[in-house]
Design a protein around this motif. Structure first.
Motif, short mmCIF file in Angstrom:
data_model
loop_
_atom_site.label_atom_id
_atom_site.label_comp_id
_atom_site.label_asym_id
_atom_site.label_seq_id
_atom_site.Cartn_x
_atom_site.Cartn_y
_atom_site.Cartn_z
N ASN C 27 -30.24 45.58 -51.95
CA ASN C 27 -29.54 46.86 -51.83
C ASN C 27 -30.02 47.62 -50.61
N LEU C 66 -26.50 56.44 -51.80
CA LEU C 66 -25.62 55.29 -51.97
C LEU C 66 -26.49 54.03 -52.03
N SER C 67 -26.14 53.13 -52.93
CA SER C 67 -26.87 51.87 -52.99
C SER C 67 -25.88 50.76 -52.70
N LEU C 68 -26.03 50.11 -51.53
CA LEU C 68 -25.05 49.12 -51.08
C LEU C 68 -25.62 47.72 -51.20
N VAL C 70 -25.82 43.89 -50.74
CA VAL C 70 -25.32 43.02 -49.67
C VAL C 70 -25.92 41.63 -49.79
N ALA C 92 -19.46 53.35 -45.19
CA ALA C 92 -19.17 52.99 -46.58
C ALA C 92 -18.71 54.23 -47.30
N ASP C 97 -15.85 49.27 -52.37
CA ASP C 97 -16.45 47.99 -52.76
C ASP C 97 -16.75 47.16 -51.51
N SER C 98 -16.81 47.83 -50.35
CA SER C 98 -17.13 47.09 -49.14
C SER C 98 -17.87 48.00 -48.16
N ILE C 99 -18.56 47.38 -47.23
CA ILE C 99 -19.20 48.13 -46.14
C ILE C 99 -18.48 47.69 -44.87
N LEU C 118 -19.15 44.23 -50.96
CA LEU C 118 -20.43 44.56 -51.58
C LEU C 118 -20.60 43.77 -52.87
#
Lengths: 266, 266, 266
Positions: C27, C66-68, C70, C92, C97-99, C118
């Motif tokens: 994340n 935000l916790s992305l 990947v 984001a 649901d994407s970066i 993501l």
């Protein structure tokens, strides 16, 4: 008989190196105006057309038409024995069964000679119709090479969409979707870095990246590449060798509805 | 005991790197005049003879004769830990079971020490008879390396034919036949680029390219190489390290009638 | 939403490239002060903690945490499409649901955009306790990288022993045993070449070289590395990015009696 000398072997080395992945065997068709080669790739999906004008050689002599069948892989191995700066001389007799390659270093202290056996290849000459293209893009060949290599990370096909805004290369796959857009730019310090877009009609076509990436091996032959696109014709990718010839690749678009429709929308 | 310091570890690194494909294990024979190594390759077809004179080291001390058996692959791995500019010191006790390597960087801020286990190797010292050679060729080592590598594209063996016209390396195989000829040339700006041919008697001999290509790894050790050929003797390929030593390779010719007869014809 | 632009994409490219062998998924935790990432390697033996402060970006905007999640391998593939000099922008949405990654070349004639999906990753945030370390070593990162790579030739583990004399890295295995010692040296012309040792208490600890060698991939991120050692704590290996962040690796020592006792002896 054929006798043709290239002052710098590098050109021939790079030509053969760049087509060796595409074709196995091909005829070098020699006549008084130069040497040409035309062949479909082994899967019969793309076409390569090479022309080396007589002016590229010095001296050049070819009395009558000769068709010299060569295994490209083997020919490439032999050419690797020439230094980039070596003078390369090709020789073949009218009735011979081999082509001779001689490599001479500038200072003449080394002289190499190779006899490569010729092979019989069924002549499969295809007429290439003259086409009016909707879009013509002149760009740095290294840039096209890089775009095609980047797009291949995403998927197997790339959609090339040319509009007034520029030329957009897009692809999508499981891990991501993405696009790279190049824009008209005639302001570079070095003319070779310019991107020039001639647009008669917007177009959007999809192509197999595998072939584009193989074509782009010819980026070593010329700093510039020209892409010609038209809705109902194969893509033409052309690398010119100064005034003395060219290598042209033709690739039919993928017949996906999606690609076709996009072109109409814009 | 042995204590020997090389100001630049690079020489030892390259020596070991260039013989590691040829031999697995070998004795370093140390005495007051220097360090030598003599071994046949694993297939017992070629012979390598290395000499590093005491003068190559500073300081050098070896009280009594020592024979240090070393696994070349492992020794090579340890030497890779030395920088090219590191000072390398070899040490061994008369009765020890290991050889010590110390690497010191110029500025002394790093000091590395390794103890490599010695192994027992049956002494297999072969006398090398003094030979009168028919032909002696001095040439750039990079040039020989390249010729042997080019010839290997054509076949497994090369025929070396020395006549008044020059020295011709020729090979033939399924895809092509070819030859590379080098000529006497003492006019290069850089003496190292000259090719000098001393011919007492024409000779034509055939050798396995596999071995010649391994010998040519030593091209990194010297800009120059000397080839000595004689009809009834092994080929001698010699790389000199300035005044301080050499590496010599011996390779018996292939006993093909063809190669033999050519020599007689000329 | 997140919007963060790096003037030089190279930093992000190298960060992801250097951690991709250690972790599969992670994340990116984004908040107003910057972007961080914390993850254990796939074998749960080491921990990586990355911090990129908001100041590293221009502009930087992150309204709420935000916790992305990947996939690092895929993220790395996409980043390879950025040139080192490209400006990289991450975007984001809060509920997306994407970066999105956008790469812009300096001269703006090329613009690339990628949408990376993501993934959901279970948050596994581990507290890292503040530790008083017995020894702190500042040294050139290339030097540590080389030492760890050299030691791996000998064996799987390295013992790091810090005393007044310096820091000794030692390893032993079947073919040899060896050690490399670095000493305090604050005299280099280039400050980056200095080795600085702060010693509160001598220590000797043993670590798995496999992990150290993976950590050292981050040597491309900084000319300097700091090692912090303490008898009862994991080793901390830290690479700083100027003032704008860092990457820290934690690795527990091997619990071999040998390593422990050495520390007590000195």
């Amino acid at each position: 008989m054929l006798e043709a000398t290239l002052k710098q072997g590098q050109l021939l080395k790079r030509i053969i190196d760049s087509i060796k992945e595409l074709i196995n065997d091909a005829n070098f068709d020699c006549n008084s105006s130069g040497i040409s080669l035309q062949a479909m790739d082994t899967a019969h999906i793309s076409l390569v057309h090479l022309l080396l004008r007589a002016e590229a050689f010095d001296p050049y002599r070819c009395d009558r038409t000769l068709s010299l069948g060569v295994n490209i892989t083997n020919f490439n191995k032999i050419l690797k024995c020439a230094s980039n700066d070596d003078q390369v001389t090709l020789k073949a007799n009218d009735e011979g069964d081999s082509i001779s390659l001689a490599f001479e270093s500038g200072k003449k202290e080394r002289y190499s000679e190779f006899e490569v056996k010729l092979i019989e290849i069924e002549a499969d000459q295809l007429g290439i119709p003259d086409t009016e293209y909707s879009v013509l893009v002149h760009m740095p060949s290294a840039e096209l090479k890089r775009i095609c290599s980047d797009m291949a990370i995403l998927g197997d096909t790339v959609t090339i969409t040319a509009t007034k805004e520029g030329v957009k290369f897009s692809a999508s796959g499981e891990i991501a979707s993405g696009s790279i857009t190049v824009r008209q730019d005639a302001s570079a310090d070095d003319e070779d870095d310019n991107t020039l877009i001639e647009l008669n009609e917007p177009v959007s076509l999809t192509f197999a990246l595998k072939y584009l990436n193989i074509f782009c091996k010819s980026a070593s032959l010329s700093n510039r590449v020209a892409l010609s696109l038209s809705k109902s014709s194969p893509l033409l990718v052309e690398f010119k060798f100064q005034e003395n010839g060219h290598i042209r690749y033709y690739l039919a678009p993928k017949m996906e509805n999606e690609g076709e429709e996009n072109a109409d929308d814009e």
